[in-house]
Scaffold this motif. Structure first.
Motif, PDB file in Angstrom:
ATOM      1  N   LEU A 142       7.665  11.931   6.564  1.00  0.00           N
ATOM      2  CA  LEU A 142       7.507  10.566   6.225  1.00  0.00           C
ATOM      3  C   LEU A 142       6.280   9.958   5.901  1.00  0.00           C
ATOM      4  N   ALA A 143       5.306  10.334   6.774  1.00  0.00           N
ATOM      5  CA  ALA A 143       4.087   9.862   6.402  1.00  0.00           C
ATOM      6  C   ALA A 143       3.441  10.575   4.906  1.00  0.00           C
ATOM      7  N   ALA A 144       3.842  11.584   4.359  1.00  0.00           N
ATOM      8  CA  ALA A 144       3.769  12.372   3.337  1.00  0.00           C
ATOM      9  C   ALA A 144       4.487  11.367   2.079  1.00  0.00           C
ATOM     10  N   THR A 145       5.595  11.039   2.350  1.00  0.00           N
ATOM     11  CA  THR A 145       6.397  10.171   1.359  1.00  0.00           C
ATOM     12  C   THR A 145       5.746   8.805   1.031  1.00  0.00           C
ATOM     13  N   PHE A 146       5.065   8.316   2.134  1.00  0.00           N
ATOM     14  CA  PHE A 146       4.443   6.707   2.162  1.00  0.00           C
ATOM     15  C   PHE A 146       3.467   7.058   1.103  1.00  0.00           C
ATOM     16  N   HIS A 147       2.494   8.100   1.347  1.00  0.00           N
ATOM     17  CA  HIS A 147       1.405   8.194   0.388  1.00  0.00           C
ATOM     18  C   HIS A 147       1.915   8.508  -1.208  1.00  0.00           C
ATOM     19  N   PHE A 148       2.958   9.460  -1.086  1.00  0.00           N
ATOM     20  CA  PHE A 148       3.718   9.588  -2.512  1.00  0.00           C
ATOM     21  C   PHE A 148       4.032   8.031  -3.197  1.00  0.00           C
ATOM     22  N   TRP A 149       4.680   7.316  -2.343  1.00  0.00           N
ATOM     23  CA  TRP A 149       5.456   6.099  -2.838  1.00  0.00           C
ATOM     24  C   TRP A 149       4.067   5.210  -3.363  1.00  0.00           C
ATOM     25  N   ARG A 150       2.767   5.045  -2.552  1.00  0.00           N
ATOM     26  CA  ARG A 150       1.877   4.352  -2.687  1.00  0.00           C
ATOM     27  C   ARG A 150       1.369   4.836  -4.231  1.00  0.00           C
ATOM     28  N   LEU A 151       1.207   6.202  -4.532  1.00  0.00           N
ATOM     29  CA  LEU A 151       0.825   6.672  -5.852  1.00  0.00           C
ATOM     30  C   LEU A 151       1.750   6.391  -6.942  1.00  0.00           C
ATOM     31  N   LEU A 152       2.941   6.142  -6.550  1.00  0.00           N
ATOM     32  CA  LEU A 152       3.971   5.558  -7.705  1.00  0.00           C
ATOM     33  C   LEU A 152       3.649   4.257  -8.042  1.00  0.00           C
ATOM     34  N   ARG A 153       3.480   3.605  -6.911  1.00  0.00           N
ATOM     35  CA  ARG A 153       3.269   2.114  -7.098  1.00  0.00           C
ATOM     36  C   ARG A 153       1.974   1.720  -7.859  1.00  0.00           C
ATOM     37  N   MET A 154       0.839   2.542  -7.504  1.00  0.00           N
ATOM     38  CA  MET A 154      -0.266   2.382  -8.045  1.00  0.00           C
ATOM     39  C   MET A 154      -0.075   2.650  -9.852  1.00  0.00           C
ATOM     40  N   GLN A 166      -4.079   3.027   6.507  1.00  0.00           N
ATOM     41  CA  GLN A 166      -4.988   3.241   8.036  1.00  0.00           C
ATOM     42  C   GLN A 166      -3.986   3.227   9.004  1.00  0.00           C
ATOM     43  N   THR A 167      -2.973   2.463   9.158  1.00  0.00           N
ATOM     44  CA  THR A 167      -2.085   2.376  10.196  1.00  0.00           C
ATOM     45  C   THR A 167      -1.154   3.601  10.217  1.00  0.00           C
ATOM     46  N   VAL A 168      -0.587   3.887   8.939  1.00  0.00           N
ATOM     47  CA  VAL A 168       0.327   5.039   8.901  1.00  0.00           C
ATOM     48  C   VAL A 168      -0.438   6.365   9.190  1.00  0.00           C
ATOM     49  N   ASN A 169      -1.643   6.634   8.854  1.00  0.00           N
ATOM     50  CA  ASN A 169      -2.371   7.651   9.059  1.00  0.00           C
ATOM     51  C   ASN A 169      -2.789   7.781  10.554  1.00  0.00           C
ATOM     52  N   ALA A 170      -3.182   6.737  11.467  1.00  0.00           N
ATOM     53  CA  ALA A 170      -3.522   6.632  12.584  1.00  0.00           C
ATOM     54  C   ALA A 170      -2.549   6.969  13.554  1.00  0.00           C
ATOM     55  N   GLU A 212      -6.058 -14.881  -5.144  1.00  0.00           N
ATOM     56  CA  GLU A 212      -5.601 -15.804  -3.923  1.00  0.00           C
ATOM     57  C   GLU A 212      -5.131 -14.637  -2.695  1.00  0.00           C
ATOM     58  N   PRO A 213      -6.136 -14.284  -1.830  1.00  0.00           N
ATOM     59  CA  PRO A 213      -5.850 -13.011  -0.954  1.00  0.00           C
ATOM     60  C   PRO A 213      -4.861 -13.349   0.128  1.00  0.00           C
ATOM     61  N   ALA A 214      -4.401 -14.191   0.209  1.00  0.00           N
ATOM     62  CA  ALA A 214      -3.367 -14.461   1.645  1.00  0.00           C
ATOM     63  C   ALA A 214      -2.375 -13.174   1.334  1.00  0.00           C
ATOM     64  N   GLY A 215      -2.021 -12.623   2.451  1.00  0.00           N
ATOM     65  CA  GLY A 215      -0.974 -11.773   2.504  1.00  0.00           C
ATOM     66  C   GLY A 215      -1.392 -10.266   1.853  1.00  0.00           C
ATOM     67  N   ALA A 216      -2.556 -10.338   1.467  1.00  0.00           N
ATOM     68  CA  ALA A 216      -2.870  -8.851   0.807  1.00  0.00           C
ATOM     69  C   ALA A 216      -3.446  -8.067   1.853  1.00  0.00           C
ATOM     70  N   GLU A 217      -3.317  -6.631   1.580  1.00  0.00           N
ATOM     71  CA  GLU A 217      -3.922  -5.623   2.331  1.00  0.00           C
ATOM     72  C   GLU A 217      -5.228  -5.214   1.707  1.00  0.00           C
ATOM     73  N   VAL A 218      -6.144  -5.509   2.510  1.00  0.00           N
ATOM     74  CA  VAL A 218      -7.505  -5.353   2.099  1.00  0.00           C
ATOM     75  C   VAL A 218      -8.388  -4.090   2.391  1.00  0.00           C
ATOM     76  N   ILE A 219      -8.872  -3.543   1.592  1.00  0.00           N
ATOM     77  CA  ILE A 219      -9.777  -2.131   1.965  1.00  0.00           C
ATOM     78  C   ILE A 219     -11.121  -2.680   1.711  1.00  0.00           C
ATOM     79  N   TYR A 220     -11.630  -3.000   3.006  1.00  0.00           N
ATOM     80  CA  TYR A 220     -13.117  -3.630   3.106  1.00  0.00           C
ATOM     81  C   TYR A 220     -13.921  -2.568   2.367  1.00  0.00           C
ATOM     82  N   PHE A 221     -15.367  -3.327   2.395  1.00  0.00           N
ATOM     83  CA  PHE A 221     -16.392  -2.667   1.670  1.00  0.00           C
ATOM     84  C   PHE A 221     -16.988  -1.817   2.774  1.00  0.00           C
ATOM     85  N   GLN A 222     -17.479  -2.750   3.947  1.00  0.00           N
ATOM     86  CA  GLN A 222     -18.263  -2.202   5.107  1.00  0.00           C
ATOM     87  C   GLN A 222     -17.773  -3.018   6.190  1.00  0.00           C
TER      88      GLN A 222
END
Length: 304
Positions: A49-61, A9-13, A145-155
């Protein structure tokens, strides 16, 4: 890689705001035409750079194999299951049952034009739950143990009361959650105090059944337990407690937490398919922006 420190969200915004506001500001400030090529190249670089970020995320997943909890190897994994909690947890202001939340309170001063026109927005309080919760699938369960996680919330819920604005983001209980992180087996050490406590409890239970105690340890058949026989019983109990603990430690309990090597740690209310689709969409958007800017630059060069 530095990408691991940023959230989607931060990268996109930030990228979209810069791509939109910098050219507008340059136009308003009447930046010389000779400097527009620099702005165009900066926009291309930012988009790539932003596109590379999302490509990196796909690779990590794709790097983390998705598996059931019972068959998951220790290490970097993807898991998908239902989130629950042993102890009831609720969001702090609305009391919504959940397994994780974060919440803000802002002090709002409104101008005379109404509720939607805020002249001041001061943060008064921020809180985020750090309590572990349970993820379970058809095969087993593990602790998150959620400490330090990036959380994509439900609502997210927002409401205003007495010139205060309350915001809550949360993961509801008993809903599906997708996680990526480091899976390990927890092995709790048996310290001397815990050992003595367990041994004392079992010896007390043995004393409450005197006939069974005599049948097992009255080796000289004198109808009572002497000091040597009692010591034998105590040593047997110590051995039993240690054996039981060793067996539990061997099987262990699964714990998923933040990877120590800096890999992505993600907890998401969105499914793996939804997240991959989202990253592919944003990858395409930023590539299209970069290509559009390049084409515009080339067209402008031909006009010169």
């Amino acid at each position: 890689m530095a990408f691991r420190f940023f959230k989607s969200q931060t990268v996109n915004a930030v990228s979209l705001v810069l791509l939109a506001t910098v050219p507008f500001a340059a136009y308003v400030l009447r930046v010389p035409s000779s400097d527009w090529s620099t702005l165009l190249w900066a926009g291309v670089a930012l988009s790539i750079l932003a596109a590379t970020f999302h490509f990196w995320r796909l690779l990590r997943m794709h790097e983390a194999p998705i598996s059931s909890i019972a068959s998951a190897a220790q290490g970097y994994v993807e898991l998908y299951g239902k989130a629950t909690t042993d102890k009831p947890l609720q969001t702090p202001y609305h009391g919504i049952p959940c397994v994780w939340y974060r919440a803000w309170v802002y002090a709002n001063q409104q101008n005379p034009r109404g509720m939607d026109h805020l002249t001041h927005n001061r943060l008064l309080e921020y809180t985020e739950s750090q309590s572990a919760f349970i993820l379970e699938d058809d095969s087993d369960q593990c602790t998150i143990e959620p400490a330090g996680a990036e959380v994509i919330y439900f609502q997210a819920r927002t409401w205003r009361k007495n010139n205060h604005r309350y915001v809550e983001e949360y993961l509801p209980a008993n809903q599906s959650v997708y996680v990526i992180g480091q899976l390990d087996t927890r092995k709790d050490a048996l310290n001397p105090a815990a050992l003595n406590q367990k041994v004392s409890a079992q010896l007390k239970e043995m004393k409450s059944k005197p006939q069974q105690l005599l049948n097992r340890y009255d080796h000289n058949l004198n109808g009572q337990i002497d000091m040597d026989e009692w010591e034998k019983a105590r040593q047997d109990v110590i051995h039993q407690v240690k054996s039981e603990h060793a067996m539990r430690a061997h099987t262990g309990s699964f714990v998923l937490s933040k990877p120590a090597d800096g890999h992505m740690f993600l907890i998401s209310a969105k499914s793996p398919t939804q997240l991959r689709s989202q990253h592919k969409k944003w990858l395409a958007i930023f590539l299209i922006i970069a290509i559009t800017l390049l084409v515009f630059y080339i067209v402008q060069l031909k006009r010169l």
